[in-house]
Design an enzyme around this catalytic site. Structure first.
Site, PDB file in Angstrom:
ATOM      1  N   GLU A  50      -2.445  -2.407  -6.262  1.00  0.00           N
ATOM      2  CA  GLU A  50      -1.243  -1.574  -6.214  1.00  0.00           C
ATOM      3  C   GLU A  50      -1.116  -0.747  -7.487  1.00  0.00           C
ATOM      4  OE1 GLU A  50       2.131  -4.720  -7.864  1.00  0.00           O
ATOM      5  OE2 GLU A  50       2.065  -4.266  -5.729  1.00  0.00           O
ATOM      6  N   ASP A 105       0.061  -2.890   0.246  1.00  0.00           N
ATOM      7  CA  ASP A 105       0.705  -1.779  -0.447  1.00  0.00           C
ATOM      8  C   ASP A 105      -0.269  -1.061  -1.365  1.00  0.00           C
ATOM      9  OD1 ASP A 105       0.634  -3.991  -2.198  1.00  0.00           O
ATOM     10  OD2 ASP A 105       2.414  -3.312  -3.280  1.00  0.00           O
TER      11      ASP A 105
END
Length: 335
Positions: A50, A105
């Site tokens: 991320e 994500d």
């Protein structure tokens, strides 16, 4: 209705935006090594997919091609998974990748950054790489869970016999929108619409907040997932940010968070809330969370402008949140 919410942005008053390149340069100097590895200084100097994705998007927005190439180069070398286009989620100095599972994500932001860079620099190869990540997100991470079509937090370990676990903060709605444009598929709209519906239902405690981790039982109602504290905390603070960034500042998960942060009973801005007891953190939130709170508050008043961005100090995650807020503001002000 859900399509309109996802694809629109609020009409908000604006003032001249401070430059993103200066904020990016400060973040790069503190947290990005010359080889392109983003260092989490508050967590043993590990690196996450991320963090790589957030930094890649900021580098693209700041037109910093050299840093973008270094970031993507390190991500491909160090985090590459052997059988798909996704990235391993964590790298530890001296040990390398200890777990080949991905973090969804991270993959969403990496794909979005690649697509953004491809458009800015007219690089078809970057577009091809971003599309490959997007296709594997659809192939490996979108699954049915009761009435919902959900994004798994990772390819392995989150589907149990009795329930499925999701992380609400992994629903990066502006990234989903970008990927849907590049790799058209009705599954994107279903995932985004179901994500909004899930966040409307999965609200707990006095302020109606989403948890960091959520369990979807087979045939039951969503509940905070066992195995993690039942909190609105460092993960879930990104939920109102991503909803607002995608033009959904009126969603209950945003308005509830704004009420929580503005509650006059608080002696300080809380870093987290316990969703079972309504207790709050005994210490104040970091500067990055304070900036998310200000972002959510301005959305409620429909008067949006660039506030003065407070110094986030040397904490990696606080500085990353600040960078995300700045990019969100830039996008909303450009509409």
């Amino acid at each position: 209705m859900r399509r309109r919410l996802l694809l629109s942005a609020p009409l908000l008053g604006a003032m001249a935006a401070p430059p993103l390149p200066a904020a990016w340069a400060a973040f790069r100097a503190r947290f990005v090594q010359p080889d392109g590895r983003v260092v989490d200084t508050g967590n043993g100097n590990i690196s996450h997919s991320e963090g790589q994705g957030w930094a890649m998007l900021a580098a693209a927005r700041a037109e910093d091609r050299a840093a973008f190439d270094a970031l993507w180069g390190w991500t491909r070398r160090a985090l590459r998974r052997p059988h798909d286009a996704l990235s391993a989620w964590r790298f530890r100095p001296g040990r390398g990748v200890e777990d080949m599972n991905n973090a969804t994500d991270g993959d969403l932001f990496i794909a979005w950054a690649l697509l953004d860079g491809a458009a800015r620099w007219a690089e078809p190869e970057l577009a091809r790489q971003g599309e490959a990540v997007a296709q594997d997100v659809l192939r490996l991470l979108v699954r049915p869970a009761g009435e919902f079509r959900v994004l798994l937090p990772g390819a392995h370990g989150f589907e149990q016999a009795a329930h499925t676990v999701v992380n609400p903060s992994y629903y990066a709605f502006p990234a989903l929108r970008a990927l849907a444009r590049a790799v058209p598929d009705p599954a994107w709209l279903r995932v985004a619409a179901d994500g909004v519906a899930l966040l409307r239902e999965a609200r707990f405690g006095r302020w109606g907040l989403p948890p960091d981790w959520l369990a979807l039982p087979r045939g039951g109602r969503p509940a905070p997932a066992m195995g993690w504290p039942a909190r609105f905390s460092y993960d879930a603070v990104r939920v109102p940010l991503y909803l607002g960034w995608a033009g959904m500042g009126g969603e209950p998960a945003v308005t509830g968070a704004a009420r929580f942060w503005a509650d006059p009973r608080h002696r300080h801005l809380p870093a987290w809330a316990d969703l079972a007891t309504d207790a709050i953190s005994p210490y104040p939130a970091m500067a990055g969370i304070a900036q998310v709170a200000e972002f959510a508050s301005r959305l409620q008043r429909s008067e949006f402008m660039h506030p003065s961005m407070r110094e986030s100090g040397l904490h990696y995650y606080s500085s990353a949140l600040s960078l995300l807020v700045r990019m969100a503001q830039d996008d909303l002000l450009s509409v």
